[in-house]
Design a protein around this motif. Structure first.
Motif, PDB file in Angstrom:
ATOM      1  N   THR A  60     -18.362  13.640  21.922  1.00  0.00           N
ATOM      2  CA  THR A  60     -18.186  14.420  20.696  1.00  0.00           C
ATOM      3  C   THR A  60     -19.106  15.624  20.721  1.00  0.00           C
ATOM      4  N   HIS A  61     -18.819  16.588  19.868  1.00  0.00           N
ATOM      5  CA  HIS A  61     -19.775  17.671  19.713  1.00  0.00           C
ATOM      6  C   HIS A  61     -20.431  17.593  18.338  1.00  0.00           C
ATOM      7  N   ASN A  62     -20.172  16.497  17.645  1.00  0.00           N
ATOM      8  CA  ASN A  62     -20.697  16.368  16.289  1.00  0.00           C
ATOM      9  C   ASN A  62     -21.773  15.283  16.209  1.00  0.00           C
ATOM     10  N   PRO A  63     -23.043  15.680  16.169  1.00  0.00           N
ATOM     11  CA  PRO A  63     -24.122  14.683  16.161  1.00  0.00           C
ATOM     12  C   PRO A  63     -24.075  13.796  14.913  1.00  0.00           C
ATOM     13  N   HIS A  64     -23.496  14.298  13.837  1.00  0.00           N
ATOM     14  CA  HIS A  64     -23.433  13.499  12.609  1.00  0.00           C
ATOM     15  C   HIS A  64     -22.457  12.359  12.752  1.00  0.00           C
ATOM     16  N   HIS A  65     -21.468  12.535  13.624  1.00  0.00           N
ATOM     17  CA  HIS A  65     -20.569  11.414  13.905  1.00  0.00           C
ATOM     18  C   HIS A  65     -21.195  10.471  14.909  1.00  0.00           C
TER      19      HIS A  65
END
Lengths: 262, 725
Positions: free
Chosen positions: A202-207
């Motif tokens: 992913t590129h989304n650290p929050h996910h």
């Protein structure tokens, strides 16, 4: 317990272009390994090596302790490594159960009169989806009518049912809305709880942060480190992912820019 | 900001291991699902899909309706479309076209085209003939048919294999590759024919006499001459099978549509029996007496019997409910009035206009005809792309006329479309006599009126009482039309056949309305009912088709005495049915069939889960060439000789038939059965146009119109079907 996959200094070159270099990480059963990186960081190359689409040029890949090298996606699948790609996973006009069993339909009858055991296929598809916590209305429904999150979940349930030990998820949340993303993250945890090793790209650290047990950050083809969850906080993760100092610079520029337009 | 938002959602199920809430216990539910109906607490998202809704999500439904409409149309306007002499030639044309259309549709589902398929049919026939021709100066190979037939199959399969392999290896569009194959085959056919016998015909297949011709001729070219087979009890068997079949289908619809009682109410059983007895009694009475008055009495008895039987059946098996209110919504009321009004207008017009007149409505030589036609075309070209969907055309036109004039662009669009349509109508009218126009106006107004009534029934579906009333009105309109047509018509088939069909339809409509007003519709899936219902439906349809087949294949002494024209049934049609059934089974039930849909729908995805995409596609090309080989042999045995041009150019007709049958041009969706119906539609047009005494030079224009209509209708139905899911 040995790790399902162990990567040591993996590298991949396309001619004189360095796509990936010095990547080290491991995937254990019942753990989620997150691979984070911005666009062009080498995430796709990383998946393709694991899934058997490409071969690494340097370093070692160990599958359950044995050194391995895949020549085709089929070979990777046979070793229990299943990749779920974001939009290539399903045939939209085909029903859920047909998609679920595509390529490995359960058969009945005596050769040469063999046909698909439709009732069993539908039943298993429904059961397996239920086991993942997905209550599908009607397995005859075309996959095209499902939402993005549900589609991912069919692919995940399928990989789990067909005996995947390692599940590679390529950007499963990037095209989804907020709620849908949450649903997919739940499926990731469900797969983990069934004892699979999950690689979540992913590129989304929050996910990534809430579900991951181990984080590897890629930047421009290089590994920025491989951290267990205890060793890294969410903010650090965000900073590292965006290239740390670069983000600070950007924030500064944006803020001053915003002030000027006021 | 966005990040933290996502965060909150994720936080809901995060941190430690969350336990997954499995919504149902899969094992327990499935194990005893045989014994008990589906879960009693149904998912709130799952609304039960009714019988008709489920029918409408099939890809071939559009083609089936179209085939019925076109048959009815040609039945009405020609002399012999309703009897064996008119239908058997349609089957003959449909057979070879249909075998190819089915094969081509499978290839199209797999996402490819084969433009060589037409030329290939002739080519493989010619190969066979050349292989069996006597060795001589202008000769062939002189082989036995036992060798030549498998050998030509090998040739055919190799051509298919080459097509598939080239397409897969080069990655070129199959359109181009098979276009090349088409020209190569065409050249070979002409070249070899000229080389062998210096003629465009290649010699005859009966030169193989004594070398297997007798046997294979039976397999590929047997005929069944109807006039040689008379059977006195034919009509009795026909009546029993068809009526029994209809009764079973009605029972199936009831079983699928209504909710079962917990415990059967035996009081209904004698009522059902009494109703059936009435029907049988009525039929026997009609059979054993002559005269119109007796027919009317018998008709009333049979109608009453159907109503009583249907009510008895429902009383016996299904849950009663209180009849609902008679409250009409304004929409239902308007539609009912409009529908009844249209039917009334149709009848009044038909009485007023002089039916004997042969006068042309408009003069052909009128100075405005051609300019108007040209204007119509121009406006049509302007308006069509701007109209969006069919719904967008009709909604404002029916609902809110003022919307047409509210804005310039809308006025321009619909205005020009309207003027275009009017001008087109004017252009066509120069062909029509006053009498013809009367028939058209009557038919259109009556059909549109009934359709409006049907929408009124649908709108009233929640208020049971209102629905019963509207349905009764509709049934009455149908029955009234039946009597009107019998009164006005001079043609026997309108007076007897159409009259009886309309009467039956009216009675069935009324009973359906009655039963659904008093008994509860099913709202949940019920496996027992589904199983019984589909079994009844299949048996009923098979019985009805068997009845029709009996009538088509046999004759009676009375018919022979009346000198009916000779009609024959060719074994080709049997091949067509067997081929369609085999391919349908393959598509729906085998692994290969699943893969065909997959490679056509999303080749990448299919490949990723381990479907051998290249092999599947190559095998599809081989199926098409095997079908071409079969058709080549059928043609060779039917015609005895083939010309080098045989089959050239037919490939587009196969594609049209497949598309009319609901196959998607882009692949991944369609049905082989639909393609076979598409072939029937095309065969009916080809045979019907000369039978209706129109200039058959125009048949291609007709085919074009059918193709466009079919694609639009299929597209519309598919969108609706997706919405229903």
């Amino acid at each position: 317990m040995t790790a399902l996959i162990e990567l040591q200094d993996i590298a991949k070159y396309y001619g004189n272009i360095v796509a990936l270099e010095g990547v080290t990480t491991e995937v254990r059963a019942g753990e989620v390994t997150c691979v984070l990186g911005d666009n062009g960081a080498g995430k796709s190359t990383f998946i393709k090596i694991l899934a058997g689409v490409h071969q690494h040029d340097a370093g070692t890949m160990k599958i359950e302790g044995e050194e391995a090298r895949f020549d085709s996606p089929r070979e990777a699948l046979n070793r229990g490594i299943a990749a779920v790609y974001q939009d290539l996973a399903m045939v939209p006009l085909m029903s859920v159960w047909r998609n679920f069993f595509l390529g490995a339909e359960p058969m009945k009858g005596v050769w040469p009169f063999r046909w698909i055991d439709t009732a069993r296929a539908k039943r298993i598809a429904k059961e397996e989806m239920a086991r993942m916590g997905i209550d599908i209305r009607d397995t005859e429904q075309p996959v095209g009518t499902l939402s993005g999150g549900e589609r991912q979940s069919v692919a995940i349930a399928r990989a789990v049912y067909f005996g995947a030990k390692v599940l590679i998820l390529d950007e499963p949340t990037s095209a989804l809305g907020v709620k849908q993303s949450g649903v997919v993250l739940k499926y990731i945890l469900a797969a983990r709880d069934q004892g699979l090793g999950v690689i979540f790209i992913t590129h989304n650290p929050h996910h990534a942060y809430p579900v991951g047990d181990r984080f590897m950050i890629l930047n421009r083809g290089k590994s920025m480190g491989n951290f267990p969850k205890e060793e890294i906080s969410r903010d650090e993760l965000v900073r590292m992912m965006a290239g740390g100092a670069e983000l600070d610079q950007l924030t500064h520029e944006l803020e001053s820019g915003g002030a000027r337009s006021d | 900001m966005l990040g933290s938002h996502i965060d909150e959602v994720v936080q809901a199920g995060t941190g430690k291991r969350i336990s997954m809430s499995v919504t149902s216990e899969p094992e327990s539910e499935e194990v005893d699902s045989e014994a008990t109906p589906e879960p009693s607490a149904p998912d709130e998202r799952l609304t039960y899909r009714g019988v008709f809704q489920r029918l409408f999500i099939r890809p071939e439904i559009g083609a089936l309706i179209g085939a019925g409409a076109i048959w009815a149309f040609f039945w009405a306007v020609t002399l012999n479309f309703g009897n064996a002499g008119g239908i058997l030639p349609v089957f003959a044309v449909a057979s070879t076209l249909g075998i190819m259309a089915v094969a081509v549709s499978v290839l199209m589902i797999g996402g490819e085209f084969d433009l060589s398929s037409g030329a290939a049919t002739g080519a493989f026939g010619i190969v066979t003939i050349l292989l069996v021709k006597d060795i001589g100066e202008l000769g062939g190979a002189g082989l036995s048919l036992w060798v030549a037939i498998p050998l030509s199959l090998v040739v055919a399969l190799s051509v298919g294999w080459i097509n598939g392999t080239v397409v897969e290896r080069t990655g070129l569009p199959s359109f181009i590759v098979t276009l090349a194959t088409f020209f190569v085959l065409r050249g070979f056919k002409l070249g070899f024919s000229k080389l062998a016998i210096d003629n465009i015909t290649v010699g005859t297949i009966d030169e193989a006499e004594g070398r297997g011709y007798e046997f294979w001729q039976k397999i590929f070219a047997s005929t069944w001459v109807r006039n040689d087979h008379s059977w006195e009890s034919r009509d009795a068997v026909y009546t029993i099978l068809v009526l029994g079949g209809i009764a079973l289908v009605v029972a199936a619809v009831y079983e699928l549509a209504f909710a079962r009682r917990e415990k059967m109410n035996l009081a209904g059983l004698p009522v059902l029996m009494a109703g059936l007895a009435l029907v049988v009694g009525g039929i026997l009475y009609m059979h054993n007496s002559d005269g119109v008055s007796a027919n009317t009495v018998a008709g009333i008895i049979i109608g009453a019997g159907i109503i009583v039987a249907a009510f008895g059946l429902a009383w016996w098996r299904y849950q009663p409910q209180a009849p609902g209110s008679f409250a009409f919504s304004p929409l239902v009321l308007t539609r009912t009035l409009i529908g009844v009004g249209l039917v009334a207008v149709a009848t009044v017009l038909a009485v007023v206009v002089d039916m004997e007149s042969q006068r042309s409505v408009l003069d052909l030589a009128g100075p405005f005809t051609w300019p108007v036609v040209v204007l119509a075309g121009a406006l049509g070209v302007y308006a069509l792309p701007r109209m969006g969907s069919l719904a967008a055309v009709f909604r404002p036109a029916l609902g809110n006329l003022t919307a047409l004039f509210s804005s310039d662009s809308v006025l321009l669009r619909y205005g020009s479309a309207f003027v275009g349509a009017a001008a087109l109508a004017y252009g066509f009218m120069f062909m029509a006599t006053e009498q013809g126009l009367r028939a058209i106006v009557f038919a259109v107004a009556a059909v549109v009126g009934l359709m409006v009534l049907a929408t009124a029934i649908y709108q009233a579906r929640s208020a049971k009482g209102a629905r019963l009333l509207v349905q009764t009105v509709t049934a009455a309109a149908v029955v009234a039309l039946a009597f009107f047509i019998r009164w006005q018509s001079t043609s026997v088939k309108f007076r007897s056949e159409l009259f009886s069909v309309l009467l039956v339809v009216g009675v069935l409509l009324f009973t359906w309305g009655l039963v659904s007003a008093f008994f509860a519709q099913r709202r949940f899936a019920d496996r027992r009912s589904d199983r019984l219902g589909s079994l009844l439906a299949v048996v009923g349809i098979v019985a009805a088709i068997a009845g029709l087949a009996v009538k088509l294949l046999f004759t009676t002494e009375a018919e022979l005495a009346a000198n009916i024209p000779r009609a024959q049934f060719r074994v080709e049609f049997l091949w067509f049915i067997i081929f369609t059934a085999a391919i349908t089974f393959m598509l729906e039930k085998t692994r290969f069939g699943s893969w065909v849909y997959a490679v056509g729908g999303n080749k990448q995805a299919a490949r990723q889960v381990g479907v051998p995409a290249a092999r599947t596609k190559t095998q599809l090309f081989m199926i098409v060439s095997a079908a071409a080989w079969l058709v080549g042999l059928l043609l060779a045995f039917r015609l005895n000789t083939l010309q080098s041009g045989t089959g050239n150019g037919l490939e587009f007709e196969y594609i049209i038939a497949a598309v009319v049958g609901g196959t998607l041009l882009t692949g991944g969706y369609g049905s082989a059965f639909g393609a076979s119906i598409g072939a029937l539609i095309m065969a009916m047009s080809v045979q019907g146009i000369p039978a209706a005494r129109w200039n058959s030079d125009w048949r291609f224009a007709f085919l074009g119109a059918i193709l466009l209509t079919a694609v639009i209708a299929n597209n519309y139905i598919r969108t609706k079907a997706e919405a229903l899911r």
